[in-house]
Design a protein around this motif. Structure first.
Motif, short mmCIF file in Angstrom:
data_model
loop_
_atom_site.label_atom_id
_atom_site.label_comp_id
_atom_site.label_asym_id
_atom_site.label_seq_id
_atom_site.Cartn_x
_atom_site.Cartn_y
_atom_site.Cartn_z
N ILE A 1 0.84 -1.20 0.00
CA ILE A 1 0.00 0.00 0.00
C ILE A 1 0.87 1.25 0.00
O ILE A 1 0.62 2.21 -0.74
N ALA A 2 1.91 1.24 0.83
CA ALA A 2 2.79 2.41 0.92
C ALA A 2 3.50 2.69 -0.40
O ALA A 2 3.62 3.85 -0.82
N ILE A 3 3.98 1.64 -1.05
CA ILE A 3 4.66 1.84 -2.34
C ILE A 3 3.71 2.46 -3.34
O ILE A 3 4.04 3.44 -4.03
N VAL A 4 2.50 1.92 -3.43
CA VAL A 4 1.55 2.44 -4.42
C VAL A 4 1.16 3.88 -4.12
O VAL A 4 1.20 4.75 -5.00
N GLU A 5 0.80 4.16 -2.87
CA GLU A 5 0.32 5.50 -2.55
C GLU A 5 1.41 6.55 -2.69
O GLU A 5 1.13 7.70 -3.08
N LEU A 6 2.64 6.20 -2.39
CA LEU A 6 3.72 7.19 -2.46
C LEU A 6 4.32 7.28 -3.86
O LEU A 6 4.57 8.39 -4.36
N ALA A 7 4.55 6.16 -4.52
CA ALA A 7 5.14 6.20 -5.85
C ALA A 7 4.16 6.76 -6.88
O ALA A 7 4.59 7.25 -7.94
N ALA B 1 12.90 4.76 -2.71
CA ALA B 1 12.83 6.14 -3.18
C ALA B 1 14.22 6.71 -3.48
O ALA B 1 14.39 7.49 -4.42
N GLN B 2 15.20 6.31 -2.69
CA GLN B 2 16.57 6.78 -2.92
C GLN B 2 17.18 6.10 -4.15
O GLN B 2 17.79 6.76 -4.99
N ARG B 3 16.97 4.79 -4.24
CA ARG B 3 17.60 4.01 -5.32
C ARG B 3 16.89 4.21 -6.66
O ARG B 3 17.54 4.21 -7.71
N PHE B 4 15.57 4.36 -6.64
CA PHE B 4 14.79 4.40 -7.88
C PHE B 4 13.85 5.61 -7.89
O PHE B 4 12.63 5.46 -7.76
N PRO B 5 14.38 6.82 -8.06
CA PRO B 5 13.53 8.01 -8.09
C PRO B 5 12.53 8.00 -9.24
O PRO B 5 11.52 8.69 -9.20
N GLY B 6 12.82 7.23 -10.28
CA GLY B 6 11.91 7.15 -11.42
C GLY B 6 11.04 5.92 -11.40
O GLY B 6 10.48 5.54 -12.44
N LEU B 7 10.90 5.26 -10.24
CA LEU B 7 10.08 4.05 -10.15
C LEU B 7 8.71 4.29 -10.79
O LEU B 7 8.01 5.23 -10.45
N ALA B 8 8.37 3.45 -11.77
CA ALA B 8 7.12 3.62 -12.51
C ALA B 8 6.18 2.46 -12.21
O ALA B 8 6.55 1.29 -12.39
N LEU B 9 4.99 2.78 -11.76
CA LEU B 9 3.98 1.77 -11.50
C LEU B 9 3.31 1.38 -12.81
O LEU B 9 2.65 2.19 -13.44
N GLU B 10 3.49 0.13 -13.20
CA GLU B 10 2.93 -0.34 -14.47
C GLU B 10 1.47 -0.79 -14.29
O GLU B 10 0.64 -0.55 -15.17
N ALA B 11 1.19 -1.44 -13.18
CA ALA B 11 -0.18 -1.91 -12.93
C ALA B 11 -0.35 -2.13 -11.43
O ALA B 11 0.51 -2.76 -10.79
N THR B 12 -1.42 -1.60 -10.88
CA THR B 12 -1.71 -1.79 -9.46
C THR B 12 -3.18 -2.12 -9.29
O THR B 12 -4.03 -1.68 -10.08
N ARG B 13 -3.48 -2.89 -8.26
CA ARG B 13 -4.87 -3.23 -7.98
C ARG B 13 -5.01 -3.57 -6.51
O ARG B 13 -4.14 -4.21 -5.93
#
Length: 415
Positions: A251-257, A369-381
């Motif tokens: 949940i935290a990854i999705v809401e923040l990224a 967040a430090q390692r992957f500032p461009g982390l892109a969510l491809e699909a979430t549910r």
């Protein structure tokens, strides 16, 4: 004189509605604006902030776990014996207090910081193994693995056991579906978990170490736990460990990224991670409601509740209460002077592992967040039951640079 109402007089909530399944927190907030108390197929529903907070610590409202297990119809045997004797079955009083005391000390907020360096190592090792050249399923490769690896550290087990711990935790937590069709799988998983825990305890009795299980054995030696209590706690830590923690991390990854500005800020300002995680737990909690059972007939909001009535404090409604949170529908990591979320319950029913879970989420978010500032969510549910938020899909591409943002809106896409 005002005549008390009965449960049948209450308005009815439909948790199977499209309204709830697609946007549970706005739905709960809307219901709470109309009613403080309602009913559903599962029991009496509390929607008001004060009612929910008080219900969590009300001495006349006990654990709802026995009713849950009764609904599942678990057969006689070791899993049912464990459930009957674990802390989940004990109401307020000396027995519950005595069972909680050693773990409350070993997993207090201060004591949990002892585990942070190890958790950071676990997170780093798992993140290092993630592929950066293709989309990756973060549920199986990250969210599940972190808490189960931490549990392996707690019990002095090899990290190769993490998959077993994760799989078993997910299965036994199906008890909260209240669906007896899951009973055979739950029993099978508990049988395997009990055997595993017995083996881990025997190993640590022979070769004590610097881990949580060894500390628990020393607590037993000091007379603060007996052998059965020790065993039940080690089972309980596995039972609740992976499933709840994994979903909270997801949940935290999705809401923040899904909020690029915040994600980039967390990568360069790690001191903001803690408050961001707290806002996630308010805005989109893993625990949507918590169950209680009326111990003796009582009256609540002029409604007569007979003994044995299931009561549910809807935490998700309290977190979106405009009387307590300014613009609750807005995700704001800079909230101040507002009440703490109720994601982990409270009082003698508060989650023992709440500080560890928080550390796991913080360390995961800080490193990603430090390692992957461009982390892109491809699909979430997500899937939202009346009790829990579950992350059912989390596919991401780990971008080391903020070169392209394909953040998928996370707002309650239901399965």
């Amino acid at each position: 004189m005002t005549v008390p109402r009965t449960i049948s007089d209450l308005p009815v909530l439909d948790f199977s509605s499209v309204e709830y399944r697609s946007a549970p927190f706005p739905a709960l907030s809307g219901w709470a604006q109309k009613w403080k108390i309602a009913r559903s197929e599962r029991g009496v529903e509390l929607l008001d902030y004060e009612l929910c907070r008080n219900a969590i610590v009300d001495r006349n409202l006990g654990t709802g776990h026995p009713k849950l297990i009764e609904l599942l119809g678990l057969p006689e045997g070791r899993p049912l014996d464990y459930k009957r004797n674990s802390i989940s079955f004990h109401n307020r009083g000396d027995r519950r207090r005595d069972l909680r005391r050693p773990l409350t000390r070993l997993l207090s907020e201060e004591a949990s910081e002892r585990f942070r360096p190890n958790i950071r190592e676990v997170v780093t090792e798992i993140v290092d193994a993630l592929p950066a050249d293709r989309p990756v399923d973060l549920i199986s490769s990250l969210c599940d693995r972190i808490p189960s690896a931490v549990y392996c550290h707690w019990v002095g087990a090899p990290l190769s056991d993490a998959d077993f711990v994760s799989r078993t935790s997910h299965t036994v937590q199906q008890a909260h579906t209240r669906d007896p069709r899951h009973a055979p799988a739950i029993v099978e998983a508990f049988e395997a978990l009990i055997d595993y825990v017995d083996a881990r305890i025997a190993d640590r009795r022979r070769t004590p170490g610097d881990d949580l299980l060894s500390d628990l054995i020393r607590t037993e030696d000091a007379g603060l736990l007996d052998a059965d209590d020790l065993r039940n706690w080690v089972i309980k830590l596995a039972e609740a460990n992976t499933d709840n923690s994994s979903h909270q991390i997801g949940i935290a990854i999705v809401e923040l990224a899904s909020r690029p500005d915040i994600w980039l800020r967390l990568g360069t300002q790690p001191e903001q991670v803690s408050r961001a995680v707290q806002e996630v737990m308010r805005y989109h909690p893993r625990t949507i409601s918590t169950s209680r059972e009326v111990l003796s007939a009582t009256e609540l909001e002029r409604v007569v509740l007979p003994e044995g009535t299931p009561v549910f404090a809807n935490v998700g409604a309290t977190h979106w209460n405009a009387d307590h949170y300014s613009a609750p529908e807005v995700f704001d990591i800079y909230r101040t002077d507002e009440p703490l979320h109720l994601n982990f319950g409270g009082g003698v029913f508060s989650c023992i592992g709440r500080f560890i879970v928080t550390v796991e989420v913080e360390e995961t978010i800080a490193l990603l967040a430090q390692r992957f500032p461009g982390l892109a969510l491809e699909a979430t549910r997500f899937a939202h039951s009346p009790m829990f938020t579950s992350v059912t899909q989390l596919l991401a591409r780990l971008e080391p640079e903020d070169s392209r943002r394909r953040a998928v809106s996370s707002r309650y896409a239901a399965s």
